[in-house]
Design an enzyme around this catalytic site. Structure first.
Site, PDB file in Angstrom:
ATOM      1  N   HIS A 106      21.010   3.549  41.584  1.00  0.00           N
ATOM      2  CA  HIS A 106      19.577   3.827  41.532  1.00  0.00           C
ATOM      3  C   HIS A 106      19.012   3.913  42.940  1.00  0.00           C
ATOM      4  O   HIS A 106      19.480   3.233  43.857  1.00  0.00           O
ATOM      5  CB  HIS A 106      18.849   2.698  40.791  1.00  0.00           C
ATOM      6  CG  HIS A 106      19.132   2.656  39.333  1.00  0.00           C
ATOM      7  ND1 HIS A 106      18.457   3.429  38.423  1.00  0.00           N
ATOM      8  CD2 HIS A 106      20.030   1.944  38.618  1.00  0.00           C
ATOM      9  CE1 HIS A 106      18.919   3.188  37.212  1.00  0.00           C
ATOM     10  NE2 HIS A 106      19.884   2.290  37.304  1.00  0.00           N
ATOM     11  N   ALA A 136      43.336  -6.553  36.760  1.00  0.00           N
ATOM     12  CA  ALA A 136      42.296  -6.603  35.734  1.00  0.00           C
ATOM     13  C   ALA A 136      40.913  -6.838  36.339  1.00  0.00           C
ATOM     14  O   ALA A 136      40.759  -7.525  37.349  1.00  0.00           O
ATOM     15  CB  ALA A 136      42.603  -7.718  34.739  1.00  0.00           C
ATOM     16  N   ALA A 154      43.140  -8.757  40.982  1.00  0.00           N
ATOM     17  CA  ALA A 154      42.282  -8.918  39.808  1.00  0.00           C
ATOM     18  C   ALA A 154      40.934  -9.511  40.194  1.00  0.00           C
ATOM     19  O   ALA A 154      40.841 -10.406  41.028  1.00  0.00           O
ATOM     20  CB  ALA A 154      42.967  -9.814  38.781  1.00  0.00           C
ATOM     21  N   ARG A 174      38.665  -8.049  50.626  1.00  0.00           N
ATOM     22  CA  ARG A 174      39.093  -7.963  52.025  1.00  0.00           C
ATOM     23  C   ARG A 174      40.618  -7.884  52.029  1.00  0.00           C
ATOM     24  O   ARG A 174      41.285  -8.320  51.088  1.00  0.00           O
ATOM     25  CB  ARG A 174      38.609  -9.156  52.837  1.00  0.00           C
ATOM     26  CG  ARG A 174      39.134 -10.484  52.359  1.00  0.00           C
ATOM     27  CD  ARG A 174      38.647 -11.661  53.207  1.00  0.00           C
ATOM     28  NE  ARG A 174      39.192 -12.893  52.716  1.00  0.00           N
ATOM     29  CZ  ARG A 174      40.433 -13.323  52.912  1.00  0.00           C
ATOM     30  NH1 ARG A 174      41.282 -12.602  53.603  1.00  0.00           N
ATOM     31  NH2 ARG A 174      40.854 -14.466  52.418  1.00  0.00           N
ATOM     32  N   LYS A 177      46.823  -8.858  53.143  1.00  0.00           N
ATOM     33  CA  LYS A 177      48.115  -8.521  53.744  1.00  0.00           C
ATOM     34  C   LYS A 177      48.349  -7.037  53.537  1.00  0.00           C
ATOM     35  O   LYS A 177      47.561  -6.363  52.889  1.00  0.00           O
ATOM     36  CB  LYS A 177      49.249  -9.349  53.161  1.00  0.00           C
ATOM     37  CG  LYS A 177      49.743  -8.945  51.783  1.00  0.00           C
ATOM     38  CD  LYS A 177      50.959  -9.741  51.365  1.00  0.00           C
ATOM     39  CE  LYS A 177      52.066  -8.842  50.909  1.00  0.00           C
ATOM     40  NZ  LYS A 177      53.293  -9.504  50.592  1.00  0.00           N
TER      41      LYS A 177
END
Length: 188
Positions: A106, A136, A154, A174, A177
């Site tokens: 929006h 997931a 996940a 972030r 590795k």
């Protein structure tokens, strides 16, 4: 803006997908699962702008009309996945259950108007390169590019581009590795 008139074939596939196919059993369910997978693929592949070979669209995946969505060879959308495109999935992309790809937002800049009166911002397409795995419940926000060979942990929320072969996790996600590197914790 030119209005796109849907073909009879698209309307039929849309009705079959959302009326029946998206409710069929999960692909790995014993018995009817493999057939359900084929029915969903048959119904969905003509709705997308591009559908590669051997795509997998799982039970409950929602992608609207399919316009603006491209799914590469051997890629798929997981159980109860939500796509608010435009979205490009490369080849060999695995998407876990309940992932969300949201390329829409929006407008919010005018503080003198309620946000509901400001309309929608211009779509910012999401691009996922080849060989990416989404765990997931990952959320990918507008305009993000996910690099080749990445692993997305996940529950992560992807707010910015992910470099190739990065393993990312968290909210916001972030890099924890890079694939192939030793001595750092893995993403699970």
């Amino acid at each position: 803006m030119t209005k796109v008139r849907p073909s009879l074939k698209r309307m039929l596939k849309f009705a079959v997908y959302y009326g029946v196919a998206d409710k069929l059993p999960y692909s790995l369910t014993a018995g009817f699962g493999p057939m359900a997978k084929r029915v969903r693929r048959w119904a969905a592949e003509d709705l997308f702008d591009h559908a590669g070979g051997r795509i997998n669209i799982e039970k409950g995946a929602w992608f609207g009309s399919g316009r603006g969505i491209s799914v590469g060879d051997r890629s798929g959308l997981g159980l109860d996945c939500l796509v608010m495109g435009p979205l490009t999935l490369g080849r060999d992309v695995m998407v876990g259950p309940r992932c969300m790809f949201v390329s829409q937002a929006h407008n919010t800049g005018d503080v003198s108007l309620p946000m509901t009166d400001q309309g929608m911002a211009e779509d910012r397409p999401i691009v996922v390169e080849d060989d990416v795995w989404f765990g997931a419940a990952v959320i990918v926000l507008p305009g993000v590019r996910v690099g080749h060979g990445s692993v997305i942990g996940a529950g992560s929320i992807i707010t910015k581009d992910v470099p190739p072969f990065a393993c990312v996790a968290g909210s916001p996600a972030r890099v924890v590795k890079y694939r192939g590197s030793e001595g750092t914790p893995s993403v699970s």
